[in-house]
Design an enzyme around this catalytic site. Structure first.
Site, PDB file in Angstrom:
ATOM      1  N   TYR A  32      68.372  50.419  15.548  1.00 12.18           N
ATOM      2  CA  TYR A  32      67.122  50.662  14.824  1.00 12.18           C
ATOM      3  C   TYR A  32      66.136  49.525  15.048  1.00 12.18           C
ATOM      4  O   TYR A  32      64.939  49.763  15.236  1.00 12.18           O
ATOM      5  CB  TYR A  32      67.391  50.840  13.332  1.00 12.18           C
ATOM      6  CG  TYR A  32      66.119  51.013  12.533  1.00 12.18           C
ATOM      7  CD1 TYR A  32      65.247  52.074  12.782  1.00 12.18           C
ATOM      8  CD2 TYR A  32      65.770  50.112  11.532  1.00 12.18           C
ATOM      9  CE1 TYR A  32      64.080  52.232  12.061  1.00 12.18           C
ATOM     10  CE2 TYR A  32      64.598  50.271  10.802  1.00 12.18           C
ATOM     11  CZ  TYR A  32      63.761  51.326  11.072  1.00 12.18           C
ATOM     12  OH  TYR A  32      62.597  51.480  10.358  1.00 12.18           O
TER      13      TYR A  32
ATOM     14  N   ARG B 194      58.903  50.654  19.807  1.00 13.06           N
ATOM     15  CA  ARG B 194      57.796  51.413  19.208  1.00 13.06           C
ATOM     16  C   ARG B 194      56.544  50.550  19.123  1.00 13.06           C
ATOM     17  O   ARG B 194      55.448  50.998  19.478  1.00 13.06           O
ATOM     18  CB  ARG B 194      58.191  51.918  17.820  1.00 13.06           C
ATOM     19  CG  ARG B 194      57.046  52.507  17.023  1.00 13.06           C
ATOM     20  CD  ARG B 194      57.493  53.142  15.725  1.00 13.06           C
ATOM     21  NE  ARG B 194      58.193  52.238  14.824  1.00 13.06           N
ATOM     22  CZ  ARG B 194      58.620  52.581  13.611  1.00 13.06           C
ATOM     23  NH1 ARG B 194      58.432  53.817  13.167  1.00 13.06           N
ATOM     24  NH2 ARG B 194      59.247  51.712  12.849  1.00 13.06           N
TER      25      ARG B 194
ATOM     26  N   TYR C   5      57.975  43.256   5.779  1.00 12.80           N
ATOM     27  CA  TYR C   5      59.374  42.901   5.542  1.00 12.80           C
ATOM     28  C   TYR C   5      59.686  41.515   6.120  1.00 12.80           C
ATOM     29  O   TYR C   5      59.160  41.148   7.187  1.00 12.80           O
ATOM     30  CB  TYR C   5      60.295  43.910   6.209  1.00 12.80           C
ATOM     31  CG  TYR C   5      60.546  45.169   5.412  1.00 12.80           C
ATOM     32  CD1 TYR C   5      60.020  45.358   4.138  1.00 12.80           C
ATOM     33  CD2 TYR C   5      61.325  46.191   5.933  1.00 12.80           C
ATOM     34  CE1 TYR C   5      60.268  46.505   3.414  1.00 12.80           C
ATOM     35  CE2 TYR C   5      61.577  47.350   5.226  1.00 12.80           C
ATOM     36  CZ  TYR C   5      61.038  47.505   3.967  1.00 12.80           C
ATOM     37  OH  TYR C   5      61.282  48.653   3.260  1.00 12.80           O
TER      38      TYR C   5
ATOM     39  N   ARG D  10      53.921  54.046   3.354  1.00 11.88           N
ATOM     40  CA  ARG D  10      54.889  54.757   2.513  1.00 11.88           C
ATOM     41  C   ARG D  10      54.532  56.235   2.346  1.00 11.88           C
ATOM     42  O   ARG D  10      55.407  57.071   2.131  1.00 11.88           O
ATOM     43  CB  ARG D  10      54.959  54.097   1.140  1.00 11.88           C
ATOM     44  CG  ARG D  10      55.465  52.673   1.159  1.00 11.88           C
ATOM     45  CD  ARG D  10      56.915  52.571   1.575  1.00 11.88           C
ATOM     46  NE  ARG D  10      57.379  51.190   1.563  1.00 11.88           N
ATOM     47  CZ  ARG D  10      58.576  50.812   1.996  1.00 11.88           C
ATOM     48  NH1 ARG D  10      59.418  51.699   2.479  1.00 11.88           N
ATOM     49  NH2 ARG D  10      58.927  49.541   1.950  1.00 11.88           N
TER      50      ARG D  10
ATOM     51  N   GLU E  65      68.270  59.704   2.135  1.00 10.47           N
ATOM     52  CA  GLU E  65      66.836  59.432   2.254  1.00 10.47           C
ATOM     53  C   GLU E  65      66.108  60.754   2.112  1.00 10.47           C
ATOM     54  O   GLU E  65      66.610  61.803   2.550  1.00 10.47           O
ATOM     55  CB  GLU E  65      66.523  58.778   3.601  1.00 10.47           C
ATOM     56  CG  GLU E  65      65.058  58.446   3.826  1.00 10.47           C
ATOM     57  CD  GLU E  65      64.840  57.581   5.054  1.00 10.47           C
ATOM     58  OE1 GLU E  65      65.530  56.551   5.178  1.00 10.47           O
ATOM     59  OE2 GLU E  65      63.990  57.945   5.898  1.00 10.47           O
TER      60      GLU E  65
END
Length: 330
Positions: free
Chosen positions: A151, A158, A210, A223, A323
């Site tokens: 990830y 990305r 983060y 979000r 999730e």
């Protein structure tokens, strides 16, 4: 490629957001309906089709027969291909998808870079270049330790691939691990002729802020996104995260309650009424198949009447068991 879309662009301000629903029907019949922007099938039981509006995701559903996810817009829909990208447009909205095998592109990081670079170049030429919502599905999302976790490598690729394509702000997004044996990356998105309103959760640190412990490149998403016109909220993948830390390790019900608290916080931040209803389709990604019954019972008790699609998938943090993402219409 953009021929014939000028009228749709001019009318986009008056057009409602795409309506997403889960429907049990044949894909051919769904694709034949007027205004169908995209149809998404799930799992190995779905055959591939030549129609660019069709996408089969490598995520196994817990329902049989599995419903299709249908995106409907007001106005005529046209579709085509641009290299590896499938696209369709209508009413000022654009659906685009790309599926790449990692074995052909040197691993998950370079595959993510290639996918996002292709999408960014494609979007730069479209009237509907404002990216509102993105979904990412990759193989073995939790494999690897430290910065070598897949990830985190995906996030690196990305970011390099998108470049400055999201200079106005990150879209809402989901990243889930599928269980297909093929090392396959699948990315699809919704874009529009107008920007949306990015929504953050006051209970959580914004993902792009983060701390370093979550990898060299923080996740790049909002979000949630309130779509142009304000009649729909596209909700990113939401889990039991408070601040930036995962909560309630190994406690599925507590994680579900925390996730629901985060979903309600997003509605409040977006200025939408509390609660979800029969027109608020949600997807739940469940790590362990044995937990699917508990998740379904939770929906029935805490979100009665809400259309829920349960899929077998791994969450981007190994300690998280479930999730949820989806849509809330005004």
């Amino acid at each position: 490629m953009v021929q014939g879309c000028e009228k749709a662009v001019a009318q986009a301000v008056d057009c409602r957001a795409p309506r997403v629903s889960y429907r049990t029907m044949e894909a051919t019949a769904a694709l034949a309906e007027p205004g169908m922007l995209a149809v998404i099938g799930f799992g190995a039981g779905q055959a591939d089709r030549d129609d660019p509006r069709w996408l089969t995701l490598a995520l196994e559903p817990f329902d049989a027969p599995a419903p299709l996810e249908c995106w409907e817009v007001e106005g005529e829909v046209v579709a085509g291909r641009d290299g590896a990208i499938r696209w369709s447009r209508g009413g000022g909205w654009l659906f685009a998808s790309i599926s790449l095998e990692e074995t052909e592109h040197g691993g998950v990081e370079s595959t993510a870079e290639r996918a996002y670079r292709a999408l960014a170049a494609f979007l730069a030429q479209q009237p509907e270049h404002h990216v509102l919502r993105v979904w990412n599905y990759l193989t073995a999302i939790n494999h690897g330790a430290g910065d070598a976790e897949r990830y985190k490598q995906f996030c690196n690729g990305r970011a390099r691939g998108m470049g400055d394509a999201f200079g106005e702000g990150f879209p809402a997004a989901t990243a889930i691990g599928h269980l297909d044996r093929r090392p396959l990356l699948q990315v699809y998105l919704l874009a529009g002729v107008q920007p949306g309103l990015r929504v953050e959760n006051p209970r959580q640190v914004s993902a792009w802020r983060y701390p370093r412990q979550y990898g060299p490149t923080p996740p790049s998403f909002a979000r949630a996104m309130r779509l142009p016109g304000g009649d729909a909220l596209a909700i990113s993948g939401t889990a039991a995260v408070v601040g930036h830390a995962s909560a309630h390790h190994d406690d599925l019900l507590a994680q579900l309650e925390e996730t629901l608290a985060n979903l309600e916080a997003l509605l409040a931040s977006a200025g939408m009424p509390a609660g979800f209803d029969t027109h608020s389709p949600l997807k739940a990604y469940v790590r362990h198949p044995a937990d699917a019954r508990v998740v379904r019972d939770f929906f029935r008790q805490r979100l009665p009447g809400v259309p829920a699609l349960l899929l077998h998938g791994d969450i981007c943090r190994s300690e998280l068991l479930v999730e949820i993402d989806g849509w809330r219409y005004a």
